[in-house]
Design a protein around this motif. Sequence first.
Motif, PDB file in Angstrom:
ATOM      1  N   GLY A 108      58.042  16.193 -24.976  1.00 42.11           N
ATOM      2  CA  GLY A 108      57.099  16.751 -24.655  1.00 42.11           C
ATOM      3  C   GLY A 108      56.063  15.917 -23.621  1.00 42.11           C
ATOM      4  O   GLY A 108      56.750  14.845 -23.140  1.00 42.11           O
ATOM      5  N   GLY A 109      55.080  16.337 -23.391  1.00 43.25           N
ATOM      6  CA  GLY A 109      54.219  15.456 -22.320  1.00 43.25           C
ATOM      7  C   GLY A 109      55.125  15.698 -20.817  1.00 43.25           C
ATOM      8  O   GLY A 109      55.584  17.022 -20.386  1.00 43.25           O
ATOM      9  N   GLU A 110      54.975  14.856 -20.048  1.00 40.28           N
ATOM     10  CA  GLU A 110      55.304  14.591 -18.613  1.00 40.28           C
ATOM     11  C   GLU A 110      56.286  13.261 -18.556  1.00 40.28           C
ATOM     12  O   GLU A 110      55.944  12.412 -19.091  1.00 40.28           O
ATOM     13  CB  GLU A 110      54.369  14.551 -17.759  1.00 40.28           C
ATOM     14  CG  GLU A 110      53.311  15.772 -17.505  1.00 40.28           C
ATOM     15  CD  GLU A 110      52.343  15.676 -16.599  1.00 40.28           C
ATOM     16  OE1 GLU A 110      52.344  14.753 -15.850  1.00 40.28           O
ATOM     17  OE2 GLU A 110      51.287  16.854 -16.479  1.00 40.28           O
ATOM     18  N   PRO A 111      57.097  13.461 -17.402  1.00 41.22           N
ATOM     19  CA  PRO A 111      58.044  12.508 -17.370  1.00 41.22           C
ATOM     20  C   PRO A 111      57.302  11.398 -16.477  1.00 41.22           C
ATOM     21  O   PRO A 111      56.250  11.610 -15.946  1.00 41.22           O
ATOM     22  CB  PRO A 111      59.060  13.133 -16.457  1.00 41.22           C
ATOM     23  CG  PRO A 111      58.593  14.267 -15.779  1.00 41.22           C
ATOM     24  CD  PRO A 111      57.582  14.666 -16.953  1.00 41.22           C
ATOM     25  N   GLN A 112      57.936  10.146 -16.408  1.00 43.77           N
ATOM     26  CA  GLN A 112      57.386   9.015 -15.851  1.00 43.77           C
ATOM     27  C   GLN A 112      58.223   8.515 -14.736  1.00 43.77           C
ATOM     28  O   GLN A 112      59.697   8.802 -14.538  1.00 43.77           O
ATOM     29  CB  GLN A 112      57.049   8.016 -16.965  1.00 43.77           C
ATOM     30  CG  GLN A 112      56.132   8.210 -17.981  1.00 43.77           C
ATOM     31  CD  GLN A 112      54.689   8.692 -17.756  1.00 43.77           C
ATOM     32  OE1 GLN A 112      54.145   8.196 -16.689  1.00 43.77           O
ATOM     33  NE2 GLN A 112      54.147   9.682 -18.173  1.00 43.77           N
ATOM     34  N   GLY A 113      57.862   7.590 -13.910  1.00 44.17           N
ATOM     35  CA  GLY A 113      58.685   6.737 -13.091  1.00 44.17           C
ATOM     36  C   GLY A 113      59.308   7.540 -11.945  1.00 44.17           C
ATOM     37  O   GLY A 113      58.851   8.414 -11.277  1.00 44.17           O
ATOM     38  N   GLU A 114      60.411   7.320 -11.694  1.00 39.39           N
ATOM     39  CA  GLU A 114      61.309   7.837 -10.779  1.00 39.39           C
ATOM     40  C   GLU A 114      61.890   9.091 -10.723  1.00 39.39           C
ATOM     41  O   GLU A 114      61.588  10.050  -9.697  1.00 39.39           O
ATOM     42  CB  GLU A 114      62.674   6.975 -10.372  1.00 39.39           C
ATOM     43  CG  GLU A 114      63.407   7.609  -9.212  1.00 39.39           C
ATOM     44  CD  GLU A 114      64.765   6.462  -9.151  1.00 39.39           C
ATOM     45  OE1 GLU A 114      65.558   6.787  -8.350  1.00 39.39           O
ATOM     46  OE2 GLU A 114      64.940   5.487  -9.897  1.00 39.39           O
ATOM     47  N   LEU A 115      61.672   9.692 -12.053  1.00 37.32           N
ATOM     48  CA  LEU A 115      61.854  11.113 -12.292  1.00 37.32           C
ATOM     49  C   LEU A 115      60.801  11.793 -11.933  1.00 37.32           C
ATOM     50  O   LEU A 115      60.924  13.015 -11.163  1.00 37.32           O
ATOM     51  CB  LEU A 115      62.142  11.230 -13.847  1.00 37.32           C
ATOM     52  CG  LEU A 115      62.360  12.636 -13.867  1.00 37.32           C
ATOM     53  CD1 LEU A 115      63.436  13.538 -13.344  1.00 37.32           C
ATOM     54  CD2 LEU A 115      62.590  13.013 -15.747  1.00 37.32           C
ATOM     55  N   MET A 116      59.554  11.470 -12.217  1.00 33.68           N
ATOM     56  CA  MET A 116      58.534  12.238 -11.692  1.00 33.68           C
ATOM     57  C   MET A 116      58.097  12.086 -10.212  1.00 33.68           C
ATOM     58  O   MET A 116      57.667  13.257  -9.857  1.00 33.68           O
ATOM     59  CB  MET A 116      57.077  11.439 -12.472  1.00 33.68           C
ATOM     60  CG  MET A 116      55.920  12.162 -12.141  1.00 33.68           C
ATOM     61  SD  MET A 116      55.843  14.041 -13.000  1.00 33.68           S
ATOM     62  CE  MET A 116      54.379  14.058 -13.567  1.00 33.68           C
ATOM     63  N   GLU A 117      58.591  11.154  -9.752  1.00 35.16           N
ATOM     64  CA  GLU A 117      58.332  10.859  -8.341  1.00 35.16           C
ATOM     65  C   GLU A 117      59.298  11.809  -7.562  1.00 35.16           C
ATOM     66  O   GLU A 117      59.028  12.589  -6.706  1.00 35.16           O
ATOM     67  CB  GLU A 117      58.606   9.563  -7.765  1.00 35.16           C
ATOM     68  CG  GLU A 117      57.760   8.414  -8.165  1.00 35.16           C
ATOM     69  CD  GLU A 117      58.166   7.023  -7.890  1.00 35.16           C
ATOM     70  OE1 GLU A 117      59.175   6.854  -7.174  1.00 35.16           O
ATOM     71  OE2 GLU A 117      57.402   5.929  -8.236  1.00 35.16           O
ATOM     72  N   ALA A 118      60.646  12.072  -8.121  1.00 38.73           N
ATOM     73  CA  ALA A 118      61.447  12.822  -7.632  1.00 38.73           C
ATOM     74  C   ALA A 118      60.988  14.422  -7.889  1.00 38.73           C
ATOM     75  O   ALA A 118      61.155  15.180  -6.789  1.00 38.73           O
ATOM     76  CB  ALA A 118      62.903  12.710  -8.341  1.00 38.73           C
ATOM     77  N   ILE A 119      60.625  14.545  -8.767  1.00 41.52           N
ATOM     78  CA  ILE A 119      59.854  16.027  -9.321  1.00 41.52           C
ATOM     79  C   ILE A 119      58.681  16.422  -8.250  1.00 41.52           C
ATOM     80  O   ILE A 119      58.707  17.465  -7.566  1.00 41.52           O
ATOM     81  CB  ILE A 119      59.432  16.326 -10.595  1.00 41.52           C
ATOM     82  CG1 ILE A 119      60.640  16.153 -11.637  1.00 41.52           C
ATOM     83  CG2 ILE A 119      58.551  17.498 -10.989  1.00 41.52           C
ATOM     84  CD1 ILE A 119      60.260  15.957 -12.824  1.00 41.52           C
ATOM     85  N   LYS A 120      57.847  15.617  -7.935  1.00 40.61           N
ATOM     86  CA  LYS A 120      56.834  15.676  -7.122  1.00 40.61           C
ATOM     87  C   LYS A 120      57.399  15.796  -5.674  1.00 40.61           C
ATOM     88  O   LYS A 120      56.855  16.768  -4.685  1.00 40.61           O
ATOM     89  CB  LYS A 120      55.819  14.415  -6.993  1.00 40.61           C
ATOM     90  CG  LYS A 120      54.934  14.407  -8.305  1.00 40.61           C
ATOM     91  CD  LYS A 120      54.049  13.292  -8.354  1.00 40.61           C
ATOM     92  CE  LYS A 120      53.150  13.309  -9.751  1.00 40.61           C
ATOM     93  NZ  LYS A 120      52.373  12.176  -9.777  1.00 40.61           N
ATOM     94  N   ARG A 121      58.199  15.108  -5.107  1.00 40.50           N
ATOM     95  CA  ARG A 121      58.915  15.184  -3.935  1.00 40.50           C
ATOM     96  C   ARG A 121      59.658  16.654  -3.610  1.00 40.50           C
ATOM     97  O   ARG A 121      59.364  17.190  -2.543  1.00 40.50           O
ATOM     98  CB  ARG A 121      59.830  14.007  -3.718  1.00 40.50           C
ATOM     99  CG  ARG A 121      60.690  14.093  -2.426  1.00 40.50           C
ATOM    100  CD  ARG A 121      61.729  13.228  -2.429  1.00 40.50           C
ATOM    101  NE  ARG A 121      62.928  13.906  -3.295  1.00 40.50           N
ATOM    102  CZ  ARG A 121      63.857  12.971  -3.941  1.00 40.50           C
ATOM    103  NH1 ARG A 121      63.775  11.729  -3.829  1.00 40.50           N
ATOM    104  NH2 ARG A 121      64.710  13.568  -4.557  1.00 40.50           N
ATOM    105  N   ASP A 122      60.255  17.137  -4.591  1.00 44.38           N
ATOM    106  CA  ASP A 122      61.053  18.256  -4.427  1.00 44.38           C
ATOM    107  C   ASP A 122      60.410  19.620  -4.898  1.00 44.38           C
ATOM    108  O   ASP A 122      60.941  20.436  -4.409  1.00 44.38           O
ATOM    109  CB  ASP A 122      62.423  18.143  -5.113  1.00 44.38           C
ATOM    110  CG  ASP A 122      63.076  16.955  -4.789  1.00 44.38           C
ATOM    111  OD1 ASP A 122      63.035  16.628  -3.471  1.00 44.38           O
ATOM    112  OD2 ASP A 122      64.115  16.408  -5.499  1.00 44.38           O
ATOM    113  N   PHE A 123      59.439  19.379  -5.544  1.00 44.60           N
ATOM    114  CA  PHE A 123      58.545  20.497  -6.088  1.00 44.60           C
ATOM    115  C   PHE A 123      57.134  20.737  -5.689  1.00 44.60           C
ATOM    116  O   PHE A 123      56.552  21.817  -5.913  1.00 44.60           O
ATOM    117  CB  PHE A 123      59.036  20.832  -7.605  1.00 44.60           C
ATOM    118  CG  PHE A 123      60.470  21.079  -7.821  1.00 44.60           C
ATOM    119  CD1 PHE A 123      61.207  22.328  -7.844  1.00 44.60           C
ATOM    120  CD2 PHE A 123      61.028  19.881  -8.464  1.00 44.60           C
ATOM    121  CE1 PHE A 123      62.576  22.278  -7.995  1.00 44.60           C
ATOM    122  CE2 PHE A 123      62.553  20.213  -8.852  1.00 44.60           C
ATOM    123  CZ  PHE A 123      63.011  21.203  -8.492  1.00 44.60           C
TER     124      PHE A 123
END
Length: 220
Positions: A108-123
């Motif tokens: 649960g919660g939210e991802p961190q680090g590079e995954l979160m950055e990729a999610i913000k970049r792409d979505f």
Amino acid sequence: PKRVTRTGKLLPAINQVSASRQKHTLPDLTYDYGALEPHICAEIMQLHHSKHHATYVNNLNVTEEKYKEALAKGDVTAQVALQPALKFNGGGHINHTIFWTNLSPNGGGEPQGELMEAIKRDFGSFQTMKEKMSAATVAVQGSGWGWLGYDKDGGRLRIAACANQDPLQGTTGLIPLLGIDVWEHAYYLQYKNVRPDYVKAIWNAINWDNVSERLQAAKM
């Protein structure tokens, strides 16, 4: 044709005959059947893992033996006839092997680090990704899966849905990072026919560390 190993990797058909063959096995879970409650009840987890996934594994082993015989005989008609069973049972094994690791009692919660950055970049935002993936997953007609995948050529995250047990990478070319199973056996005992409630709840059990590890591996 390609062969699915127990780890979910694909080997070229040339290795299928020459390599020493190992039977596919049902992977152990790293948590108890009841560990994902209240989001997914123990009865669902037990049936889903020990019955449904086990059936895909057993049928995949049987189908591969038949395929091996057809290859040895040079029987192309039999090889073609076995392709749907290989896809269905092989896909079921691949998909579920990923699914169990995508879940965690501490999820649960939210991802961190590079995954979160990729999610913000792409979505644009995590919430937008979550809403889009939820919508695509709920909208699957009949049985299937919703996926967050990595497009290696484009270097981007993408959302996709696959019917039945069609494996994401073999169907779309996307590398699977996160899958949500929306076959009724994954939720009906607890959520009945209200698929949106199940999809909403499962986000509370997502193992973002595992998804992050898959993204790192996909980039290599």
